[in-house]
Design a protein around this motif. Structure first.
Motif, PDB file in Angstrom:
ATOM      1  N   ARG A 118       8.297  17.653  14.125  1.00  0.00           N
ATOM      2  CA  ARG A 118       8.085  19.105  14.052  1.00  0.00           C
ATOM      3  C   ARG A 118       7.976  19.676  15.462  1.00  0.00           C
ATOM      4  NH1 ARG A 118       4.277  17.933  10.046  1.00  0.00           N
ATOM      5  NH2 ARG A 118       2.564  18.496  11.460  1.00  0.00           N
ATOM      6  N   LEU A 119       8.603  20.840  15.671  1.00  0.00           N
ATOM      7  CA  LEU A 119       8.568  21.524  16.963  1.00  0.00           C
ATOM      8  C   LEU A 119       7.925  22.895  16.773  1.00  0.00           C
ATOM      9  CD1 LEU A 119       9.833  21.158  19.958  1.00  0.00           C
ATOM     10  CD2 LEU A 119      11.466  22.887  19.155  1.00  0.00           C
ATOM     11  N   HIS A 131      11.185  22.016  11.468  1.00  0.00           N
ATOM     12  CA  HIS A 131      11.384  20.585  11.275  1.00  0.00           C
ATOM     13  C   HIS A 131      12.754  20.222  11.836  1.00  0.00           C
ATOM     14  CE1 HIS A 131       7.929  19.861   8.557  1.00  0.00           C
ATOM     15  NE2 HIS A 131       8.108  21.137   8.292  1.00  0.00           N
ATOM     16  N   LEU A 132      12.789  19.217  12.693  1.00  0.00           N
ATOM     17  CA  LEU A 132      14.029  18.853  13.371  1.00  0.00           C
ATOM     18  C   LEU A 132      14.438  17.421  13.060  1.00  0.00           C
ATOM     19  CD1 LEU A 132      13.391  20.327  16.940  1.00  0.00           C
ATOM     20  CD2 LEU A 132      14.601  21.397  15.022  1.00  0.00           C
ATOM     21  N   GLU A 133      15.735  17.247  12.965  1.00  0.00           N
ATOM     22  CA  GLU A 133      16.353  15.926  12.932  1.00  0.00           C
ATOM     23  C   GLU A 133      17.048  15.739  14.276  1.00  0.00           C
ATOM     24  OE1 GLU A 133      18.972  13.482   9.745  1.00  0.00           O
ATOM     25  OE2 GLU A 133      19.896  15.326  10.504  1.00  0.00           O
ATOM     26  N   ASP A 134      16.661  14.709  15.008  1.00  0.00           N
ATOM     27  CA  ASP A 134      17.156  14.482  16.376  1.00  0.00           C
ATOM     28  C   ASP A 134      17.933  13.169  16.374  1.00  0.00           C
ATOM     29  OD1 ASP A 134      17.565  14.258  19.079  1.00  0.00           O
ATOM     30  OD2 ASP A 134      15.491  14.684  19.644  1.00  0.00           O
ATOM     31  N   GLN A 135      19.230  13.245  16.675  1.00  0.00           N
ATOM     32  CA  GLN A 135      20.085  12.064  16.591  1.00  0.00           C
ATOM     33  C   GLN A 135      20.961  11.981  17.831  1.00  0.00           C
ATOM     34  OE1 GLN A 135      22.289  11.898  12.965  1.00  0.00           O
ATOM     35  NE2 GLN A 135      23.131   9.873  13.343  1.00  0.00           N
ATOM     36  N   GLY A 136      21.045  10.801  18.423  1.00  0.00           N
ATOM     37  CA  GLY A 136      21.869  10.654  19.614  1.00  0.00           C
ATOM     38  C   GLY A 136      21.889   9.223  20.118  1.00  0.00           C
ATOM     39  N   ARG A 137      22.220   9.076  21.408  1.00  0.00           N
ATOM     40  CA  ARG A 137      22.248   7.763  22.062  1.00  0.00           C
ATOM     41  C   ARG A 137      21.699   7.901  23.481  1.00  0.00           C
ATOM     42  NH1 ARG A 137      25.445   3.474  20.115  1.00  0.00           N
ATOM     43  NH2 ARG A 137      26.463   3.959  18.124  1.00  0.00           N
ATOM     44  N   TRP A 138      21.026   6.837  23.965  1.00  0.00           N
ATOM     45  CA  TRP A 138      20.625   6.825  25.365  1.00  0.00           C
ATOM     46  C   TRP A 138      21.267   5.643  26.074  1.00  0.00           C
ATOM     47  CZ3 TRP A 138      18.172   2.476  27.055  1.00  0.00           C
ATOM     48  CH2 TRP A 138      17.376   1.747  26.181  1.00  0.00           C
ATOM     49  N   ILE A 155      18.088  21.707  12.435  1.00  0.00           N
ATOM     50  CA  ILE A 155      17.005  22.230  11.607  1.00  0.00           C
ATOM     51  C   ILE A 155      17.135  21.647  10.204  1.00  0.00           C
ATOM     52  CG2 ILE A 155      15.937  24.298  10.629  1.00  0.00           C
ATOM     53  CD1 ILE A 155      15.641  24.261  13.578  1.00  0.00           C
ATOM     54  N   VAL A 156      16.044  21.122   9.674  1.00  0.00           N
ATOM     55  CA  VAL A 156      16.061  20.586   8.311  1.00  0.00           C
ATOM     56  C   VAL A 156      14.897  21.187   7.539  1.00  0.00           C
ATOM     57  CG1 VAL A 156      17.187  18.412   8.935  1.00  0.00           C
ATOM     58  CG2 VAL A 156      14.703  18.563   9.026  1.00  0.00           C
ATOM     59  N   GLU A 158      12.090  21.004   3.996  1.00  0.00           N
ATOM     60  CA  GLU A 158      11.216  20.019   3.351  1.00  0.00           C
ATOM     61  C   GLU A 158      11.948  19.227   2.270  1.00  0.00           C
ATOM     62  OE1 GLU A 158       8.392  18.755   3.766  1.00  0.00           O
ATOM     63  OE2 GLU A 158       7.592  19.973   5.378  1.00  0.00           O
ATOM     64  N   GLN A 159      12.860  19.891   1.562  1.00  0.00           N
ATOM     65  CA  GLN A 159      13.596  19.195   0.511  1.00  0.00           C
ATOM     66  C   GLN A 159      14.430  18.065   1.096  1.00  0.00           C
ATOM     67  OE1 GLN A 159      16.182  21.689  -1.803  1.00  0.00           O
ATOM     68  NE2 GLN A 159      16.815  20.031  -3.169  1.00  0.00           N
ATOM     69  N   TYR A 160      15.094  18.354   2.228  1.00  0.00           N
ATOM     70  CA  TYR A 160      15.888  17.312   2.889  1.00  0.00           C
ATOM     71  C   TYR A 160      14.998  16.172   3.353  1.00  0.00           C
ATOM     72  CZ  TYR A 160      18.663  14.999   6.493  1.00  0.00           C
ATOM     73  OH  TYR A 160      19.302  14.067   7.262  1.00  0.00           O
ATOM     74  N   LEU A 161      13.851  16.509   3.951  1.00  0.00           N
ATOM     75  CA  LEU A 161      12.934  15.469   4.436  1.00  0.00           C
ATOM     76  C   LEU A 161      12.437  14.603   3.290  1.00  0.00           C
ATOM     77  CD1 LEU A 161      10.846  17.520   7.014  1.00  0.00           C
ATOM     78  CD2 LEU A 161      12.539  15.755   7.518  1.00  0.00           C
TER      79      LEU A 161
END
Length: 589
Positions: A118-119, A131-138, A155-156, A158-161
């Protein structure tokens, strides 16, 4: 991309202008531009993108970031530290942990991450949050730590979560985040079907964390859990695309390696061993070292079913663990081993069939009181009836059933038969054997209460026999089991005393009523001085504790007379008669 320092500005183009175009060409170009307007596409699905230089801390965001995240001032998320300051405190560690690991660093492809948090874009004191979904690569720097990250934030709701939580609960192991055992076995079943169809070989590896028991005992269960989770992450980071990892049991992982033969399996195993061995694991308790062993099987060449695949991999794992702590062994078929497995499988199928079809039987062997010469107690011995009516002694199927986890079912059926017999014969006193697993089985105790309906007279006529080796292996659990039985009104006996971990000091702590002396000390007692010394000592100890004694395997008159003179309470053996079917029992005067 817009950096935090250059927000709201774009550099002027230095490219030369193209020559004038026709109206149709301009329209086609306009359509193509609209189709490839990535910022608009990201905005339409409430996403934005970023590039994070972890060395300097600078974060460059896509131009739609302020609108998507609800940040009025881009400088508030222009650095990693500034962005983290807006993440809800209870979720901050989720993102920080992603960028604090060095295990599995891949300089070429990068290390993937996928997290939720959450942000609070207007500050932690603000009520507004997303509510955030954070996806990537380092990607790592020279020291192996994350240096550059590229990701997408979405942005996501509550239903998705909740959908994600349900998926994770159904598919993933809670501790490690890898597939749970059910999903791992389903994946293996699908791969087996595919390999049969495509004619390609795959490998199934079973991995064991060898020193987990020591870690748990020394540093606590939390440290052990952290080691398991980290080993799972390290192994997963060394998998190729399409390979599968899942948690098989407390300290074991299962791996499915696609398009993998024997040589490739050995290479992969060394890669996994190195990933665990070469770097210590940081836990909340200490910096720890771990070791793994691996056993593998090639499918469908060596196994064509899920059960055989798992069994063969476990067999190979046992072989690897017998060598050293970081070893790999590939399954090697043997006629002797295959014969044993086939026999065990046949026995297990026979036991399950007999339980389902009510073909378990009790036979009764008398325990004769030396004071009266009468059979005051009968031991209920289990037999399995074959479809043709012949009976199989317990010794031929119970040991295998215990190994395969069927002993609880057998013990419950024996209990049902015993209670039924006690209700039919009000004068009968019956001794019933239970396995080691039953000593920790609350359902067995619940069945005892339910079947006897709390009848004190019936419970008092029951003696529950626990094998000595089992009793003293888990002394505390056994003591609790014994106390519960005695509270209900049953008597308790230690069976085969002297056969295993003979420990006189623990005998009294169990508070049992009866000790059955193992037949190995009885059959030659008249001629063997050592047996005589053991029995004399055992009788003195039992008398001082107020316990009755039973001598097993009494086979002749000389032995019976010696034991009577020595002061044994009960005698049991073929000298006093062969076991009879429970249906033939009649009250004896």
């Amino acid at each position: 991309m817009i950096s935090g320092r250059d927000a709201g500005t774009r550099p002027e183009s230095t490219e030369p202008e193209d020559e004038p175009q026709s109206a149709s060409e301009r329209q086609d170009l306009s359509n193509e531009t609209d189709a490839l307007d990535l910022v608009s596409i990201l905005s339409s699905v409430e996403e934005t993108a970023y590039v994070w230089d972890l060395k300097s801390g600078r974060v460059d965001w896509e131009s739609n970031a302020p609108d998507i995240l609800g940040v009025t001032d881009l400088s508030k998320i222009a650095t990693g530290a500034a962005y983290h300051a807006l993440i809800a405190p209870e979720h901050l560690n989720v993102r920080q942990e992603v960028f604090s690991r060095t295990a599995g660093a891949d300089n070429l492809r990068g290390v993937p991450y996928h997290i939720h948090y959450r942000l609070r874009p207007r500050g932690l004191r603000s009520a507004k949050e997303v509510h955030l979904e954070d996806q990537g690569r380092w990607w790592p720097g020279p020291d192996g730590h994350p240096q550059l990250a590229r990701g997408v934030v979405r942005i996501v709701d509550e239903q998705y979560l909740e959908q994600q939580r349900l998926l994770a609960r159904n598919d993933l192991d809670e501790l490690t985040g890898q597939l749970n055992r059910i999903r791992l076995m389903q994946a293996l079943r699908a791969v087996l079907a595919r390999t049969e169809r495509d004619g390609r070989s795959c490998a199934f590896l079973m991995i064991s964390v060898n020193n987990l028991a020591v870690i748990n005992e020394t540093f606590g269960l939390q440290a052990g859990d952290e080691v398991i989770a980290e080993i799972g992450r390290r192994i997963k980071s060394k998998l190729r695309g399409g390979d599968v990892i899942g948690r098989y049991s407390d300290n074991k992982f299962g791996l499915i390696l696609m398009n993998c033969g024997p040589a490739a399996a050995h290479t992969a195993a060394e890669r996994f061993i190195g990933a665990v061995r070469d770097t210590t694991i940081k836990t909340t308790a200490a910096q720890l070292a771990a070791a793994i062993s691996l056993g593998g099987v090639i499918v469908p060449d060596q196994a064509k079913s899920v059960q055989d695949t798992v069994n063969f991999a476990l067999h190979a794992l046992d072989l690897a663990k017998s060598k050293r702590h970081d070893s790999f062994a590939l399954y090697q078929p043997s006629s002797a081993g295959d014969g044993t497995r086939h026999r065990n499988k046949t026995i297990a199928e026979s036991v399950v069939s007999a339980l389902d079809e009510n073909r378990m039987r009790l036979v009764l062997q008398p325990l004769v009181a030396t004071s009266t010469g009468k059979a005051d107690i009968y031991e209920a011995l289990l037999r399995m009836e074959r479809p043709d009516g012949s009976l199989v002694p317990a010794g031929e199927f119970v040991p295998v059933a215990e190994q395969l986890g069927l002993s609880r079912l057998i013990d419950r059926r024996a209990l049902e038969l015993a209670v039924e017999l006690l209700k039919k014969h009000p004068e009968l006193h019956l001794s019933v054997n239970v396995s080691g697993h039953t000593c920790t089985d609350k359902e067995w105790l619940a069945a005892l209460r339910r079947l006897t309906e709390g009848d004190a007279n019936l419970l008092h006529r029951m003696i529950i026999e626990i094998t000595e080796t089992v009793a003293l292996q888990e002394i505390n659990q056994t003591a609790n089991f014994v106390d519960t039985l005695k509270e209900l009104g049953c008597r308790v006996a230690i069976d085969d005393f002297g056969a295993g971990y003979t420990s006189f000091k623990n005998l009294k702590s169990l508070n049992v009523d009866m000790v059955k002396i193992d037949g190995a000390f009885v059959k030659n007692v008249v001629d063997d001085k050592n047996d005589q010394i053991f029995i004399k000592t055992m009788l003195e100890l039992a008398n001082s504790f107020g316990m009755e004694t039973v001598a097993e395997w009494v086979g002749d008159e000389r032995s019976a007379n010696y034991l009577i003179d020595a002061g044994v309470t009960y005698l049991q053996g073929y000298y006093y008669g062969m076991p009879i079917d429970s249906s033939e029992y009649v009250k004896r005067a």
